[in-house]
Each structure stands twice: as structure tokens, then as C-alpha cells.
Design a protein around this motif. Sequence first.
Motif, PDB file in Angstrom:
ATOM      1  N   HIS B 111      -0.449  -1.908  -3.507  1.00  0.00           N
ATOM      2  CA  HIS B 111       0.241  -1.825  -2.224  1.00  0.00           C
ATOM      3  C   HIS B 111       0.632  -0.384  -1.850  1.00  0.00           C
ATOM      4  CE1 HIS B 111       3.089  -3.323   0.883  1.00  0.00           C
ATOM      5  NE2 HIS B 111       3.889  -2.374   0.460  1.00  0.00           N
ATOM      6  N   HIS B 115      -0.659   1.971   1.252  1.00  0.00           N
ATOM      7  CA  HIS B 115       0.189   2.641   2.252  1.00  0.00           C
ATOM      8  C   HIS B 115      -0.389   4.031   2.580  1.00  0.00           C
ATOM      9  CE1 HIS B 115       3.627   0.269   3.404  1.00  0.00           C
ATOM     10  NE2 HIS B 115       4.075   0.086   2.185  1.00  0.00           N
ATOM     11  N   SER B 136       9.329   3.967   1.210  1.00  0.00           N
ATOM     12  CA  SER B 136       9.324   2.592   1.697  1.00  0.00           C
ATOM     13  C   SER B 136      10.563   1.860   1.229  1.00  0.00           C
ATOM     14  CB  SER B 136       8.057   1.907   1.202  1.00  0.00           C
ATOM     15  OG  SER B 136       8.060   1.914  -0.204  1.00  0.00           O
ATOM     16  N   ASP B 311       4.617  -2.445   6.364  1.00  0.00           N
ATOM     17  CA  ASP B 311       3.621  -3.296   5.702  1.00  0.00           C
ATOM     18  C   ASP B 311       2.665  -3.940   6.699  1.00  0.00           C
ATOM     19  OD1 ASP B 311       4.835  -2.657   3.376  1.00  0.00           O
ATOM     20  OD2 ASP B 311       5.728  -4.627   3.017  1.00  0.00           O
TER      21      ASP B 311
HETATM   22 MG   LIG Z   1       5.419  -1.563   1.780  1.00  0.00          MG
END
Ligand SMILES: [Mg+2]
Lengths: 234, 344
Positions: B111, B115, B136, B311
Motif C-alpha cells: 500500500h 501511494h 498518511s 487511498d
Molecule cells: Mg493510505
Amino acid sequence: MLILGIETSTGQSSVALVGTDGVVASASLGVARRHGEFVAPAVQFCLRQAGVGADRVTGVTVGLGPGLYTGLRVGIATAQAFAAARDLPVVGMSGLDVLAFQVRHVRRLIAAVIDARRGELFWALYRAVPGGVQRQTDLRVGTAEQLAAELEATGEECLVIGDGLSRATHELDRVGIETFAAVPDAAHLAELARPRFEREETQRPADLLPIYLRHADAKIGWEARGRMQGGAAT
Amino acid sequence: MLVLGIETSCDETAVGIVEDRFTLRANVIASQVELHAPYGGVVPEVAARAHLEALLPTIDHALVEAGCGLSDMDAIAVTSGPGLIGALLVGVSAAKGLALAHDKPLIGVNHLRAHVEVAQLEFGELQPPLAALVVSGGHTSIVALEKVGSGGESGDDGRFRQLGATIDDAAGEAFDKIARFIGLGYPGGPEIDRLARQGDPKAIDFPRAMLHEPGYDMSLSGLKTAVIRYLRRLEAAGTEPDLADVAASFQEAIVDVQVVKTLRAARDEGLERVVLAGGVAANTRLRARFAEACEREGLGLVVPSIPLCTDNGAMVAASGANLLAAGTLADLELGVDPNLPLAG
Ligand SMILES: [Mg+2]
Ligand SMILES: Nc1ncnc2c1ncn2[C@@H]1O[C@H](COP(=O)(O)OP(=O)(O)OP(=O)(O)O)[C@@H](O)[C@H]1O
């Protein structure tokens, strides 16, 4: 007809492929509870054992619980994505129904039970009817004492089948009720679902939802999100 | 080459479709913000339940947006970590179901790397050597990307080298907690961003911990405590705080630390540009201050548009496409790792 069954509501997960003449292939995993890593390879294993591709499956059935939330979601997410991708009908069933179905030849009142953790059990009562069993009550969540009291109040002879019964042995023994340890499994699930596919009493994949019977724990996940590079929990 | 990417690591159910690594074909997000708002933070069980309900419709929606079907996909990519375990499992299980149904390769995506890599959808291939600041909800770290290309045989893993990170709170977490404390909605970042525009960033001199210490690590929990202590002191004295000033000054302190540490890392390590990534990279002040500072230092700056900072599924599809190109596939046993690090 080739039905893919997935059952992940207890510590023992299973997958089965069931055709018109019965079980074609099956796989199950003991109490290790790594549903996340087991289900998809098990589906692949069953397809290979049966010597067929995914395109030969005609329907998908999955256990909706009640049971372990994470396990249920793994089974349902896999089942519904597979079915949606192949445009297949689905049938969702409670694991309690499957458990009761496994002892459908018993002439007593049947209580199907699944471990609910946190000191509780999920259960429902059933009676044998021609061709299967019929649920007599709502699905319930409660303590072993509550289950024993409910069974005692019926004044009938009962058989308790299910998982997590060690939690209830003391209470059930006290009221003289026979218990039988079992988990709902995918082959029975698919067998139970087969007439529903034949009668086309099916659902769409997106309609499948777990039977939770409890509200979500409202605890914010700061800790769960507090991870290595930033986010020590406070 | 078409890759479908599924993201369910936290509180957005998102699906993206990317063509040939750089072209965005679909990006659909079903946000759970309203479900978590009453609690003032993400509730893991609520998130997992909501992902399961939202995922199939979101996949359908993305396919419609891209004008293609599942059988057209060359691979199914999914975030396998870091994130909330129950939430991750929903996406990974569904991805496996799709992959099984059409015999497509499965790809596990990090993840955090996603990003950063999402920037390729708007700016083309990332040009190393660069520094990426990943800010984040759960992470705040500075990494270097030095090599060109996508890792080849050994896969993409290890592309990023960790330079520094927060030693306590993540920036987004600090935004969310302070917002909650001063009674703003959830998520707090955008609320503070908005409120801060009416405030004076110099009004209150909140601490910038470790700013002058060597290295690129940072600490943000002292700042959070200082803001809370400041507000309690005013309350005890019966003084109404100017919340816009508090928001602006708090935000300025976070931004200062990010700018100073990231630019120092870029300078020391001979990196030529900076990539901003993650939800906090949506912050107006952070974007403006980086623009100014990079210009002054002669560094390039790559900042994705706001919907690609928070996200989304496009980032998973983009990162998945890179992994597919590098031949880094997962098998059906792919597990989830709630603590998967950005750099090895
Ligand atoms: Mg995130
Ligand atoms: N304009 C903004 N200003 C500041 N913070 C913001 C802004 N917009 C979003 N955020 C913050 O970004 C965070 C969400 O970012 P993101 O969606 O990337 O996080 P996450 O996925 O939950 O965590 P991670 O990526 O670390 O797993 C929240 O903490 C939110 O408050």
C-alpha cells in the motif's frame, strides 16, 4: 451441475465440489484457522482433482455463519467474487442449518451450536422433517447456561450438535443432554444447497452477507493502525 | 496490458483499472467515512464489514467506467499490507476469487509503495534519484529511490531505501487526533486544513521536535501533547482559544518538520526530486510549502492530484502493473501483512 461449496465459519475451514452424484473433491483444514491462506488454494486443488476448470462450476454456495467474523468474510468474499466473475447463482446458508442437517435422521429436538467466542455460543433449534430439518427458532447468541435453560424448558429430549461445546459440557451434562461435537462442512453445505439450485431458489453474489448476530465492536483502531514507520500507539 | 487493483486496507473500498502502467482507465471509491465519523476514528470491525458490502458493486462500477470486463484483465492486484488485518483480508480474498474464476495472475501490492507509484499515472515513469515523503494516516517516512527501472528479476522489492521516519505518531494520525480534540469532524486532516486557512500559522509557537537533530527521523507526539496542553491551559484560565490559529500553528509545525527533513535528506543524498505521497500530501499548506522550498533549492517536485493522494484503487493498479511488468506475481496463498514495511 457442479456446485462449489465454501465453509469457513469455525476453526475448521472446508471447500468441496459437489456434482449430481455427490462429492467430487473436497479439502479441509484443521484448527489452525488460517482461512485466509487456505480457501483459494483449496478451491484450486478441488478443481484440479476434479479435472475441470473454473468455467465448469455451475453454482456457488457458502456458509454465512454465525461464527468467526474474519473467517466468514474470507469465505464469503472469495465465494462471491468467484461467482460474480463467472456470473453464477449463489446460495448462502447458515452453518447451524448445515450442522442440524448432518443429524437429520435423529428423531429428537436438535440444537445446533457454534462457538461465538467471548464466553458465548450461537445456536438454533431444529426438528427433522421429510427430506431434512426445519428450524424452529431464531438464531441466538448467549451463554451455555442460557442454552441449557432453553433446552430444559422445552421438556423434550434433545441432541446438541456443534462446535465449541467444551464451553457448555458442564451446563449440558447437568441437565442430562447428549452432545455431539461437529463442525459444519462444505460437502454437507453443498448437498443441502443442491435442491435450492435445482429449484432455482438462488441469490445474486452481492446479496450474500454474513450473519453476525452481534454489533461491531466500536473500538477505534489506533493501535492496529499504529505501525512500523510512524504510528506508535498512544 | 490491463490491471485491476483492489484497495481495502483501511476505510475506503476502492478499485482502479490501469492500462499499460501509465493510463488510468477507472478509479472508483466507496468511502466509509460516514460510518466511522461518529466514533472519531476508524473502527476495524466496522471497516471490515463495510468493505465486504461495498466491494462487488465497486468492482462492477470500475469495470463499467473502464468499459471492459474481468476477462479482459491481465492481472488482479490487491493491497496485501500494511493495514487493518480484517479489512485487508476482504480485499485479498475477493481478489483471489476473481483470479481463480478467470485463471488470472494475482499480485500482492504494498500500500505504501502504491501511494508513491501512483504518481506515474500523472507524471509518467518516476525519475530517480528521488526522495519520496510518504505521509498518511498510519505512516510518515522518507525513502530514496535511486535505481531506474522496476527491479527486474528480483522483482520490485527493495527499490526504496528508508532514510527516516517518525519515531512515534504518523502525521495523519496527529491531524486526526488534534481535530478530534478540538471537536472537528473525522477525518481531521481536511478539517484542520480548512480551518487553518483562517488562522495565523505564527500565532502559537508549537514545538518542532528533532528538527535540528541530524538524520531524517522525526517525532510528532510531543507536538500533539503540546497542542492539547495549550488548549487545557487556556481552558483553565477561562480564555476562549482561537481555534483557527491553533489549527494553523499546529499544521505549520508538522509541515515545517516534513519540509526540513525531506529537503535535508534530498540534499545530503544527492536526490534530484521530491515525490509527495499519501493522504496528508493532500494538505494545502504542505503542498504550497514544498513547492516553495523545492523551487528555492532547485529540486523537482512531483505531487499527485488530491484524489490520488488519499487511498484509492488506481494506486494499487499502478503498482500492480509495475510488478506484473517485473514478473513479480503472488500465488493463491498470498497472506496479508498488517505491518508490511515500505522499504526492506
Ligand atoms: Mg493510505
Ligand atoms: N488536506 C489534508 N490535510 C491533512 N491531512 C489530510 C488531508 N487530507 C487527508 N488527510 C489525512 O490523511 C490520512 C488518510 O490518508 P491515507 O488515506 O493515505 O491513510 P491510510 O491509508 O489510512 O493510512 P496508510 O496509508 O498509512 O495505511 C488521514 O489521517 C487524514 O486526516
